[in-house]
Each structure stands twice: as C-alpha cells, then as structure tokens.
Design a protein around this motif. Structure first.
Motif, PDB file in Angstrom:
ATOM      1  N   GLU A   1       0.831  -1.210   0.000  1.00 58.28           N
ATOM      2  CA  GLU A   1       0.000   0.000   0.000  1.00 58.28           C
ATOM      3  C   GLU A   1       0.868   1.264   0.000  1.00 58.28           C
TER       4      GLU A   1
ATOM      5  N   ARG B   1      -4.925  -5.541  -5.831  1.00 63.73           N
ATOM      6  CA  ARG B   1      -4.973  -5.455  -7.298  1.00 63.73           C
ATOM      7  C   ARG B   1      -5.836  -4.265  -7.736  1.00 63.73           C
ATOM      8  N   ALA B   2      -6.940  -4.051  -7.026  1.00 62.58           N
ATOM      9  CA  ALA B   2      -7.837  -2.935  -7.356  1.00 62.58           C
ATOM     10  C   ALA B   2      -7.147  -1.585  -7.147  1.00 62.58           C
ATOM     11  N   LYS B   3      -6.120  -1.545  -6.267  1.00 60.36           N
ATOM     12  CA  LYS B   3      -5.401  -0.298  -6.009  1.00 60.36           C
ATOM     13  C   LYS B   3      -4.226  -0.089  -6.966  1.00 60.36           C
ATOM     14  N   GLY B   4      -3.925  -1.116  -7.780  1.00 59.45           N
ATOM     15  CA  GLY B   4      -2.856  -0.945  -8.758  1.00 59.45           C
ATOM     16  C   GLY B   4      -1.700  -1.914  -8.626  1.00 59.45           C
TER      17      GLY B   4
ATOM     18  N   GLU C   1      -6.992  -9.378  -4.144  1.00 62.64           N
ATOM     19  CA  GLU C   1      -7.895  -8.643  -5.041  1.00 62.64           C
ATOM     20  C   GLU C   1      -8.022  -7.177  -4.612  1.00 62.64           C
ATOM     21  N   SER C   2      -8.015  -6.914  -3.314  1.00 64.28           N
ATOM     22  CA  SER C   2      -8.091  -5.534  -2.823  1.00 64.28           C
ATOM     23  C   SER C   2      -6.870  -4.734  -3.273  1.00 64.28           C
TER      24      SER C   2
ATOM     25  N   LYS D   1      -7.139 -14.475  -0.993  1.00 63.12           N
ATOM     26  CA  LYS D   1      -7.662 -13.943  -2.255  1.00 63.12           C
ATOM     27  C   LYS D   1      -8.268 -12.547  -2.076  1.00 63.12           C
TER      28      LYS D   1
END
Length: 324
Positions: free
Chosen positions: A33, A60-63, A57-58, A53
């Motif tokens: 982060e 991944r959603a941030k980049g 995925e969290s 997971k």
C-alpha cells in the motif's frame, strides 16, 4: 416469509483471540500500500503477497500487479515487491541483474530462519528443514543455500528414515507456520536418533501461529463446530482446522468467504467457534458472523488466550523519514 429473532434458534459464537492478521502479514500489506502511494501504480508483486484472495484482489484494485516470476514484468523500471513468505537468493540476484528496484516484504521471522540456515551451513552442518514441500516459504528457505544442502522432512516417518552424511554434525530448522504438535513429534524422533542435533536458539514456529493454535485448543472442545476463516493454500489456516479436529470439535471447516458456507454442516448447532488464519482480514470474520445472524439468534463471546504486541519495522525506503 422472513425469519424473526423469535423463531431463530440461539447460537453462541465463541470468537478466538488472537486471530487474523499477524505482524508479518500486516507489514507485508502495508509495504504494498505504501509503495503504491509513494511510487504510484503499477507496483509489481512476485507471488501472492499473503495467501488470501480477498487481500490480493483488494491490492490489485489499487494498482498492484501480481506475477509469479520476474520475467513476466513488462515494465522493469517499476518497483517489485517480494512476498511475505520469502524468496530464494536467486530472486533478488535476478532482480539486480535486471536493474530492478525491489522491496522485500519477507516476514522478519522467516528471515530469521534464513539466517539460521546460513549459520549452520557455515559450520558445515547437515540441515534438516521441517516443512511442507512446495510451500513458498520452504522454497525460499531451501533456496538460501546451494541445492542439496537442506533436506526436507515432512512427517515423523521421514524423520525415522532420514540418514545424514554426518550424524554428529546436524541441525534442524522449521517452516514458521506448522502445527506445533506435529512439529514436536518430528523433533522428538530426530533428537532420539541424533542427540547432538543443533536446534534454533528461539522457536522457529512463529508466535502468531502458536497463539492461534492455542486459542483453537481452548475453545474447540466446547464448540459443536468451528470455522477457520482463511485460504486453502494458507499453511497456518489449514493447521488451525486440523488442530480443531484433534481438539475434539466434530465439525471443523476452512472457509474463504460467507458464500462458501454449506449450511448443512451447521444444522442443529448451538455453539460455533470462529478463528481466522494469519493472512485473513477481520472483515471476512464479520461477514461470516453476519451470515449466521440471518439464520440464528447470535450472541458473540470473545475467548482470549494471549495478547500480541509484536510489530516490525518497514523497509527503510518506505519509512516516513525516508529521503525522496
């Protein structure tokens, strides 16, 4: 027709504490982060940062972009992060050869095992690693030394069959996320066969793994069923489920999310214990409790068996006082 609280059967939820994130997982997620904040997306991560997971995925959603190997990275000028499980020495060497900027999120307790292995190797000891074949932490630990240097032992049977080159010059180390009881049995066999075998100065199985297993042992005999919130590829979560079964809980299941609940497993129960593996966020525990609250009149009791105050420093490049 909706179920009212008057018609719902009562259910006592025994919530194990400690549960969920350990200091090493918390640090690893923070590293991703903070790297995204400081350097902007994309930030590459080699392997799942932790075995969950929802967390992956969290991020991944941030980049964050997850890869299995460095050659998959199509923007080699971007930061790359090594997962909490640790990596073989060949991985940072490869990153340097590719002129990559990398951050190491290896849990400091895993790094401690790496250092132990290197010290034993310098002392020319045969090294036994107690762990599970194929787990990223085991691959990383064995990869600290030349091939063939470390022998993996998974079971008591392996320990009985093991034949070292020099029985008088041996050492054992362990994966950090094992069953405390299983590991103890293996070590007893090794010590009986090789009385001079060198052991870690401090237990290799990490404090969080031990604490979560002890909490499960405390509540499992009182519960009709136990849910371990965690991923199927999470070693410490799988061990929690096994510990629950051995401690007398008739039904012990590992679930990733509330939608994985097989309600037939919980017919007629009045007491449910819940814990979470070290890489499972608390939001998933709450999600499962909420799911049970739609079918049961739930009351929650926390059962605390230890307090945890451990924290680990972030890499120097990500600390607030780091120079730009």
């Amino acid at each position: 027709m909706s179920t009212t609280s008057a018609t719902k059967p009562p259910l006592t939820v025994l919530l194990c504490a400690p549960r969920g994130f350990c200091a090493g997982v918390d640090r690893a997620i923070q590293i991703v982060e903070l790297a995204l904040e400081k350097y902007g997306p994309p930030v590459y991560v080699r392997h799942e940062i932790v075995h969950n997971k929802f967390v992956v995925e969290s991020l991944r959603a941030k980049g964050a972009v997850f890869v299995e190997e460095l050659h998959e990275i199509d923007q080699p000028d971007r930061p790359v992060i090594f997962s909490a499980h640790g990596v073989p020495k060949s991985v940072p060497e490869d990153a340097r050869a590719r002129n990559m900027f990398f951050l190491d999120a290896t849990c400091p307790l895993v790094s401690k095992v790496h250092k132990e292995a290197q010290i034993h190797h310098k002392r020319e000891r045969d090294i036994v690693l107690i762990g599970h074949a194929g787990h990223p932490e085991v691959i990383g630990t064995m990869g600290q030394l030349p091939p063939g240097t470390v022998t993996l032992i998974e079971t008591v049977e392996d320990a009985r069959a093991y034949e070292p080159k020099d029985p008088a010059n041996l050492a054992w180390i362990t994966q950090t996320t094992l069953s405390v009881d299983d590991t103890r049995d293996i070590i007893e066999v090794l010590r009986a066969r090789f009385p001079s075998i060198a052991s870690p100065h401090k237990e290799d199985i990490c404090y969080a793994t031990t604490n979560r297993q002890e909490a499960v042992k405390a509540v499992a005999p009182s519960a009709d069923a136990m849910i371990v919130v965690g991923a199927p590829n999470s070693s410490n979560s799988q061990r929690l489920r096994e510990v629950a079964e051995r401690s007398g809980c008739a039904t012990a299941v590992l679930l990733q999310r509330a939608h994985d609940i097989d309600w037939a497993d919980f017919d007629g129960i009045s007491t449910l214990a819940i814990t979470a593996g070290a890489s499972a966020p608390e939001v998933l525990v709450e999600e499962i409790i909420d799911a049970f609250a739609t079918r049961f009149d739930v009351s929650v009791e926390s059962v605390r068996t230890a307090d945890e105050t451990v924290s680990f420093n972030l890499p120097r490049q990500l600390r607030p006082d780091a120079a730009e």
